[in-house]
Design a protein around this motif. Sequence first.
Motif, PDB file in Angstrom:
ATOM      1  N   GLU A  68      23.007 -12.482  16.905  1.00 52.27           N
ATOM      2  CA  GLU A  68      21.732 -13.093  17.239  1.00 52.27           C
ATOM      3  C   GLU A  68      21.234 -12.493  18.560  1.00 52.27           C
ATOM      4  OE1 GLU A  68      19.294 -15.475  16.873  1.00 52.27           O
ATOM      5  OE2 GLU A  68      19.823 -15.041  14.786  1.00 52.27           O
ATOM      6  N   PRO A  69      20.038 -11.932  18.619  1.00 46.78           N
ATOM      7  CA  PRO A  69      19.563 -11.362  19.890  1.00 46.78           C
ATOM      8  C   PRO A  69      19.666 -12.340  21.063  1.00 46.78           C
ATOM      9  CG  PRO A  69      18.085 -10.743  18.126  1.00 46.78           C
ATOM     10  CD  PRO A  69      19.082 -11.675  17.529  1.00 46.78           C
ATOM     11  N   PHE A  70      19.411 -13.637  20.813  1.00 47.76           N
ATOM     12  CA  PHE A  70      19.474 -14.606  21.925  1.00 47.76           C
ATOM     13  C   PHE A  70      20.904 -14.804  22.408  1.00 47.76           C
ATOM     14  CE2 PHE A  70      15.178 -15.540  20.596  1.00 47.76           C
ATOM     15  CZ  PHE A  70      14.556 -15.679  21.830  1.00 47.76           C
ATOM     16  N   GLN A  71      21.869 -14.623  21.492  1.00 47.50           N
ATOM     17  CA  GLN A  71      23.283 -14.739  21.901  1.00 47.50           C
ATOM     18  C   GLN A  71      23.609 -13.632  22.909  1.00 47.50           C
ATOM     19  OE1 GLN A  71      26.089 -14.116  18.708  1.00 47.50           O
ATOM     20  NE2 GLN A  71      27.859 -14.386  20.062  1.00 47.50           N
ATOM     21  N   ILE A  72      23.124 -12.438  22.627  1.00 49.80           N
ATOM     22  CA  ILE A  72      23.362 -11.309  23.541  1.00 49.80           C
ATOM     23  C   ILE A  72      22.689 -11.587  24.888  1.00 49.80           C
ATOM     24  CG2 ILE A  72      22.814  -8.857  23.928  1.00 49.80           C
ATOM     25  CD1 ILE A  72      23.444  -8.362  21.002  1.00 49.80           C
ATOM     26  N   ARG A  73      21.469 -12.080  24.840  1.00 51.32           N
ATOM     27  CA  ARG A  73      20.756 -12.374  26.089  1.00 51.32           C
ATOM     28  C   ARG A  73      21.519 -13.419  26.909  1.00 51.32           C
ATOM     29  NH1 ARG A  73      17.979 -15.503  29.007  1.00 51.32           N
ATOM     30  NH2 ARG A  73      16.162 -14.798  30.169  1.00 51.32           N
ATOM     31  N   THR A  74      21.993 -14.468  26.235  1.00 55.12           N
ATOM     32  CA  THR A  74      22.719 -15.539  26.946  1.00 55.12           C
ATOM     33  C   THR A  74      23.996 -14.994  27.568  1.00 55.12           C
ATOM     34  OG1 THR A  74      21.878 -17.079  25.311  1.00 55.12           O
ATOM     35  CG2 THR A  74      23.706 -17.855  26.648  1.00 55.12           C
ATOM     36  N   GLU A  75      24.727 -14.175  26.822  1.00 54.57           N
ATOM     37  CA  GLU A  75      25.995 -13.651  27.366  1.00 54.57           C
ATOM     38  C   GLU A  75      25.742 -12.744  28.564  1.00 54.57           C
ATOM     39  OE1 GLU A  75      29.191 -12.542  24.909  1.00 54.57           O
ATOM     40  OE2 GLU A  75      28.716 -14.018  23.357  1.00 54.57           O
ATOM     41  N   VAL A  76      24.706 -11.904  28.463  1.00 52.81           N
ATOM     42  CA  VAL A  76      24.369 -11.026  29.598  1.00 52.81           C
ATOM     43  C   VAL A  76      23.974 -11.890  30.795  1.00 52.81           C
ATOM     44  CG1 VAL A  76      22.712  -9.305  30.459  1.00 52.81           C
ATOM     45  CG2 VAL A  76      23.716  -9.031  28.194  1.00 52.81           C
ATOM     46  N   SER A  77      23.180 -12.888  30.538  1.00 50.87           N
ATOM     47  CA  SER A  77      22.713 -13.766  31.621  1.00 50.87           C
ATOM     48  C   SER A  77      23.896 -14.432  32.329  1.00 50.87           C
ATOM     49  CB  SER A  77      21.783 -14.813  31.000  1.00 50.87           C
ATOM     50  OG  SER A  77      21.507 -15.796  31.933  1.00 50.87           O
ATOM     51  N   ASN A  78      24.867 -14.918  31.558  1.00 53.59           N
ATOM     52  CA  ASN A  78      26.044 -15.573  32.162  1.00 53.59           C
ATOM     53  C   ASN A  78      26.810 -14.607  33.061  1.00 53.59           C
ATOM     54  OD1 ASN A  78      25.393 -17.833  30.770  1.00 53.59           O
ATOM     55  ND2 ASN A  78      26.910 -17.557  29.135  1.00 53.59           N
ATOM     56  N   VAL A  79      27.010 -13.381  32.577  1.00 57.24           N
ATOM     57  CA  VAL A  79      27.765 -12.410  33.386  1.00 57.24           C
ATOM     58  C   VAL A  79      26.971 -12.034  34.642  1.00 57.24           C
ATOM     59  CG1 VAL A  79      28.811 -10.107  33.418  1.00 57.24           C
ATOM     60  CG2 VAL A  79      28.991 -11.501  31.374  1.00 57.24           C
ATOM     61  N   LEU A  80      25.658 -11.838  34.480  1.00 59.61           N
ATOM     62  CA  LEU A  80      24.842 -11.451  35.648  1.00 59.61           C
ATOM     63  C   LEU A  80      24.854 -12.553  36.713  1.00 59.61           C
ATOM     64  CD1 LEU A  80      21.740  -9.689  34.021  1.00 59.61           C
ATOM     65  CD2 LEU A  80      23.543  -8.635  35.393  1.00 59.61           C
ATOM     66  N   ARG A  81      24.873 -13.789  36.264  1.00 57.66           N
ATOM     67  CA  ARG A  81      24.906 -14.901  37.232  1.00 57.66           C
ATOM     68  C   ARG A  81      26.201 -14.835  38.054  1.00 57.66           C
ATOM     69  NH1 ARG A  81      24.521 -19.355  34.010  1.00 57.66           N
ATOM     70  NH2 ARG A  81      22.505 -18.637  33.296  1.00 57.66           N
ATOM     71  N   LYS A  82      27.314 -14.607  37.357  1.00 54.86           N
ATOM     72  CA  LYS A  82      28.609 -14.509  38.056  1.00 54.86           C
ATOM     73  C   LYS A  82      28.602 -13.334  39.032  1.00 54.86           C
ATOM     74  CE  LYS A  82      31.619 -16.136  34.478  1.00 54.86           C
ATOM     75  NZ  LYS A  82      32.252 -15.538  33.332  1.00 54.86           N
ATOM     76  N   LEU A  83      28.091 -12.192  38.573  1.00 59.45           N
ATOM     77  CA  LEU A  83      28.076 -10.987  39.413  1.00 59.45           C
ATOM     78  C   LEU A  83      27.202 -11.193  40.642  1.00 59.45           C
ATOM     79  CD1 LEU A  83      27.802  -8.202  36.675  1.00 59.45           C
ATOM     80  CD2 LEU A  83      29.815  -8.788  38.036  1.00 59.45           C
ATOM     81  N   SER A  84      26.108 -11.890  40.450  1.00 59.85           N
ATOM     82  CA  SER A  84      25.204 -12.087  41.589  1.00 59.85           C
ATOM     83  C   SER A  84      25.873 -12.970  42.647  1.00 59.85           C
ATOM     84  CB  SER A  84      23.876 -12.633  41.078  1.00 59.85           C
ATOM     85  OG  SER A  84      23.481 -13.740  41.760  1.00 59.85           O
ATOM     86  N   LYS A  85      26.695 -13.942  42.212  1.00 58.23           N
ATOM     87  CA  LYS A  85      27.440 -14.780  43.172  1.00 58.23           C
ATOM     88  C   LYS A  85      28.405 -13.929  43.992  1.00 58.23           C
ATOM     89  CE  LYS A  85      27.321 -19.207  40.914  1.00 58.23           C
ATOM     90  NZ  LYS A  85      27.929 -19.831  39.750  1.00 58.23           N
ATOM     91  N   GLU A  86      28.918 -12.866  43.357  1.00 57.37           N
ATOM     92  CA  GLU A  86      29.865 -11.991  44.067  1.00 57.37           C
ATOM     93  C   GLU A  86      29.142 -10.811  44.730  1.00 57.37           C
ATOM     94  OE1 GLU A  86      33.017 -10.838  41.308  1.00 57.37           O
ATOM     95  OE2 GLU A  86      32.794 -12.814  40.383  1.00 57.37           O
ATOM     96  N   ASN A  87      27.815 -10.870  44.728  1.00 52.41           N
ATOM     97  CA  ASN A  87      26.993  -9.799  45.329  1.00 52.41           C
ATOM     98  C   ASN A  87      27.232  -8.438  44.686  1.00 52.41           C
ATOM     99  OD1 ASN A  87      25.329 -11.000  47.183  1.00 52.41           O
ATOM    100  ND2 ASN A  87      27.023 -11.220  48.644  1.00 52.41           N
ATOM    101  N   ILE A  88      27.493  -8.421  43.387  1.00 50.18           N
ATOM    102  CA  ILE A  88      27.696  -7.138  42.689  1.00 50.18           C
ATOM    103  C   ILE A  88      26.387  -6.725  42.016  1.00 50.18           C
ATOM    104  CG2 ILE A  88      28.971  -5.921  40.860  1.00 50.18           C
ATOM    105  CD1 ILE A  88      31.329  -7.806  41.520  1.00 50.18           C
TER     106      ILE A  88
END
Length: 316
Positions: free
Chosen positions: A51-71
Amino acid sequence: MGIVFGPVPSRRLGVSLGVNNIPVKICTYSCVYCQIGRTIKMIGERKAFYEPFQIRTEVSNVLRKLSKENIHVDYISFVPDGEPTLDKNLGKEIELLRDFEIPVAVLTNSSLLSREDVQNDLFEADLVSLKIDAVTEEIWKKVDRPLGTLDIGEILEGIKTFTRNFKGKVITETMLINSIDYKEEAEKIAGFIAHLNVNEVYVAIPTRPPAEKWVKPPPEEVINYVYQKFAGHIGESKVKLLTAFEGTSFYPPGSIENALLEITSVHPMREDAVKELLEKRGVDWSFVEKMLKQGELIEIEYLGRKYYMRKLPTRR
Ligand code: SF4
């Protein structure tokens, strides 16, 4: 591997967050050098896998984590365990990922580029990497082992049309392997790429365990030969080698050894260029002799001139 992986460092893409939009391993090719192994399912028709939205959600979750670590991420890249354009939702998925304001890259084997729907999907991306391992049918079949319904002529035409109309960045990748005669093929591939609108051209060698055990990188002489043909047709500034040495060196940064190894792993250096570099650093030729003796560099003759290349790890 899940749908989203990394980020991983990539010389072509910088810090790349991978999207694996194809289940392992569905492809139009079964390249002899494929690092994922032989293709399990060869198909030529596009399908929906996730599902395209599943991919978007998974990317969003990882990006949120990375942004917390300033990556910071340079690219969100479709680099699946198969051929990404087999996914008929690819265009929609890229469109959804636009929300994150990070450039999107797709690394394709180019096999479906003659299709208009595939071209339209790829137009959504910021960077597309095209595999061009061969332009001659016999070599293409030997290296990429394509699905029987594919036609090399149509693929090359598709590449031409796509690169004429695509507004983003295009890079090409040509994988060299042993047991292929590149004498004429190098000139033909280079001549083909020279007429395309491309930003960077990579000449690669297998650096990870291949699908077929007999596959190895070709000798340095062959790599240099192909490099010189490509540089001659396409321009030295665009052509780069992709070897196992991506920014790794055991010498301190800034040292002359490090500089020589880093440059010669990307471009074979002509003798005069090496001499110029040594002169600038106030170092004499015995340095190069030492590195040749230690098996770090290799000297190759091409058209009456000497070139220096970093020795491949498989031969050290
Ligand atoms: S195109 Fe890519 S994924 Fe498919 S077989 Fe070749 S290397 Fe493997």
